[in-house]
Design a protein around this motif. Structure first.
Motif, short mmCIF file in Angstrom:
data_model
loop_
_atom_site.label_atom_id
_atom_site.label_comp_id
_atom_site.label_asym_id
_atom_site.label_seq_id
_atom_site.Cartn_x
_atom_site.Cartn_y
_atom_site.Cartn_z
N MET A 8 0.85 -1.19 0.00
CA MET A 8 0.00 0.00 0.00
C MET A 8 0.88 1.24 0.00
N ALA A 9 0.56 2.20 -0.85
CA ALA A 9 1.38 3.40 -0.93
C ALA A 9 1.14 4.30 0.26
N GLU A 10 2.16 5.10 0.56
CA GLU A 10 2.00 6.06 1.64
C GLU A 10 1.10 7.20 1.18
N ILE A 11 0.33 7.74 2.09
CA ILE A 11 -0.59 8.82 1.76
C ILE A 11 0.13 10.14 1.87
N LEU A 12 0.09 10.92 0.82
CA LEU A 12 0.72 12.22 0.86
C LEU A 12 -0.07 13.13 1.80
N VAL A 13 0.63 13.90 2.59
CA VAL A 13 -0.03 14.76 3.56
C VAL A 13 0.13 16.21 3.17
N GLU A 14 -0.48 17.09 3.96
CA GLU A 14 -0.39 18.51 3.66
C GLU A 14 1.04 18.99 3.71
N ILE A 31 21.48 5.00 -2.65
CA ILE A 31 20.64 5.69 -3.63
C ILE A 31 19.93 4.67 -4.53
N THR A 32 20.67 3.66 -4.96
CA THR A 32 20.09 2.61 -5.81
C THR A 32 18.96 1.88 -5.11
N ASN A 33 19.18 1.52 -3.84
CA ASN A 33 18.16 0.79 -3.08
C ASN A 33 16.91 1.63 -2.84
N ILE A 34 17.09 2.91 -2.56
CA ILE A 34 15.94 3.79 -2.37
C ILE A 34 15.15 3.88 -3.68
N GLY A 35 15.88 3.99 -4.80
CA GLY A 35 15.22 4.04 -6.11
C GLY A 35 14.43 2.78 -6.40
N LYS A 36 14.98 1.62 -6.02
CA LYS A 36 14.29 0.35 -6.25
C LYS A 36 12.99 0.27 -5.43
N GLU A 37 13.06 0.75 -4.19
CA GLU A 37 11.86 0.75 -3.34
C GLU A 37 10.77 1.62 -3.95
N LEU A 38 11.16 2.77 -4.49
CA LEU A 38 10.18 3.65 -5.13
C LEU A 38 9.65 3.03 -6.42
N ASP A 39 10.50 2.29 -7.14
CA ASP A 39 10.04 1.59 -8.35
C ASP A 39 8.96 0.57 -8.01
N ASN A 40 9.12 -0.09 -6.85
CA ASN A 40 8.09 -1.04 -6.41
C ASN A 40 6.76 -0.34 -6.18
N ARG A 41 6.83 0.89 -5.67
CA ARG A 41 5.59 1.65 -5.47
C ARG A 41 4.95 2.00 -6.81
N ILE A 42 5.80 2.33 -7.78
CA ILE A 42 5.29 2.67 -9.11
C ILE A 42 4.58 1.45 -9.72
N GLU A 43 5.20 0.28 -9.58
CA GLU A 43 4.62 -0.95 -10.14
C GLU A 43 3.28 -1.28 -9.51
N ASN A 44 3.09 -0.84 -8.26
CA ASN A 44 1.82 -1.10 -7.56
C ASN A 44 0.88 0.09 -7.60
N TRP A 45 1.12 1.00 -8.53
CA TRP A 45 0.25 2.15 -8.75
C TRP A 45 0.19 3.09 -7.55
N GLY A 46 1.24 3.10 -6.74
CA GLY A 46 1.25 3.97 -5.58
C GLY A 46 2.07 5.22 -5.78
N LEU A 47 2.66 5.36 -6.97
CA LEU A 47 3.57 6.47 -7.23
C LEU A 47 3.72 6.61 -8.74
N THR A 48 3.99 7.81 -9.20
CA THR A 48 4.27 8.03 -10.62
C THR A 48 5.76 8.26 -10.81
N SER A 49 6.21 8.13 -12.03
CA SER A 49 7.64 8.33 -12.33
C SER A 49 8.09 9.74 -12.02
N SER A 50 7.22 10.72 -12.28
CA SER A 50 7.58 12.11 -11.99
C SER A 50 7.68 12.36 -10.49
N GLU A 51 6.80 11.70 -9.71
CA GLU A 51 6.88 11.83 -8.25
C GLU A 51 8.16 11.19 -7.72
N LYS A 52 8.52 10.05 -8.30
CA LYS A 52 9.78 9.41 -7.90
C LYS A 52 10.96 10.34 -8.18
N LYS A 53 10.96 10.96 -9.33
CA LYS A 53 12.05 11.86 -9.69
C LYS A 53 12.15 13.01 -8.69
#
Length: 320
Positions: free
Chosen positions: A1-7, A65-87
């Protein structure tokens, strides 16, 4: 489950430094970027904060840095994040080998991976880190440890401004664990404690206030459970998989005690137990022989491909 963006953090009145007109927690420093440090860096950056983490070499920085990027890629694959948000998230994270790059941080969190097998050595190493940080940062910068078995009052006892030191524990075993244990030491000021509680809210977590104690709540309860699970296994009462299944399905644990141990890392758990045993002298904290045997064999869990279970290259349990 993706994290919920807050204010945005600017929306919180307590996040403003009225004297300087700047935003508190706009920049967070992390000392050590192993599994815990990576999680802290990712979470803070996800919620709009600049992060600078300190590592021992450029190779370790690149790996983090690589490991953090991989974790974010997993979120993208599960529709919890977009590529632009990862960037955007990755652009807020920088690595360094120089303590001086922490100078303008509002909050510095020590999350080093200690290889020591004794509480004394571990405290000594962290005291050295705290001293180096204090020499570099501003007088109002908050300094924290993410250690669970080290008492923050002892860590801060030789600091020039011990009132700005505090302890907090991020739960990295489960990304969905939206809580952080926060410990106010004997020296910690009420202002610093309140600000750190605000930080926890800014990153969309709930504060679990904990009185100062080695192991906090989570570690003291978990290692006792793991020791008993090992004893049950050694007595032949049930298989390892069935013990995990019982706790997972029967009592609602996300993972059973053995699977959780492999995720956390057995060398880390063994150090927790040694520190707790030294602190309290209670045999319930003394590492079970099964744990010691695996650590000696360098079967440290998921990270090494074998712990209580064996894992394939994708981190899945190999069933025999």
């Amino acid at each position: 489950m993706a994290e919920i963006l807050v204010e945005p953090i600017e929306g919180y009145a307590l996040s403003k430094d009225k004297k300087k007109g700047t935003t508190l927690f706009s920049k967070v420093g992390v000392i050590g970027c192993g599994k815990e440090g990576q999680s802290i860096a990712r979470i803070a950056s996800w919620h709009g904060m600049e992060v600078v983490f300190l590592e021992l070499s450029e190779e370790k920085i690149e790996s983090a840095i690589t490991n953090i990027g991989k974790e974010l890629d997993n979120r993208i694959e599960n529709w919890g994040l977009t590529s632009s948000e990862k960037k955007a998230i990755m652009s807020r994270i920088k690595g360094t080998v120089d303590y001086k790059d922490l100078a303008d941080c509002d909050f510095v969190i020590e999350a080093i991976r200690s290889d020591s097998n004794t509480a004394y050595r571990s405290i000594d190493e962290r005291k050295e880190v705290f001293t180096k940080v204090e020499e570099i940062v501003r007088e109002d910068t908050i300094i924290a440890t993410n250690s669970t078995t080290i008492i923050i009052t002892e860590l801060a006892s030789e600091m020039k401004k011990p009132e700005r030191c505090i302890s907090l524990h991020f739960f990295v075993t489960s990304p969905e664990a939206k809580i952080i244990e926060v410990v106010k030491g004997l020296y910690t000021s009420e202002d610093v404690y309140n600000k750190v509680c605000t930080f926890v809210k800014l990153i969309n977590r709930d504060v679990i206030p904990v009185e100062e104690s080695a192991g906090l709540v989570s570690v003291r309860l978990y290692v006792t459970l793991l020791n008993e699970a090992c004893q049950v296994l050694m007595e032949g009462i049930a298989t390892m998989a069935d013990i995990d299944k019982t706790m997972n399905i029967g009592l609602g644990m996300r993972f059973g005690p053995f699977r959780t141990a492999d995720i956390i890392g057995l060398s880390k758990i063994s150090r927790w137990m040694d520190n707790l045993y030294e602190e309290f002298g209670n045999s319930k904290y003394k590492p079970n022989p099964l744990i010691k045997r695996l650590v000696r064999a360098k079967h440290l869990g998921k990270q090494t491909g074998e712990g209580f279970y064996k894992y394939d290259d994708n981190g899945n349990i190999i069933t025999e």
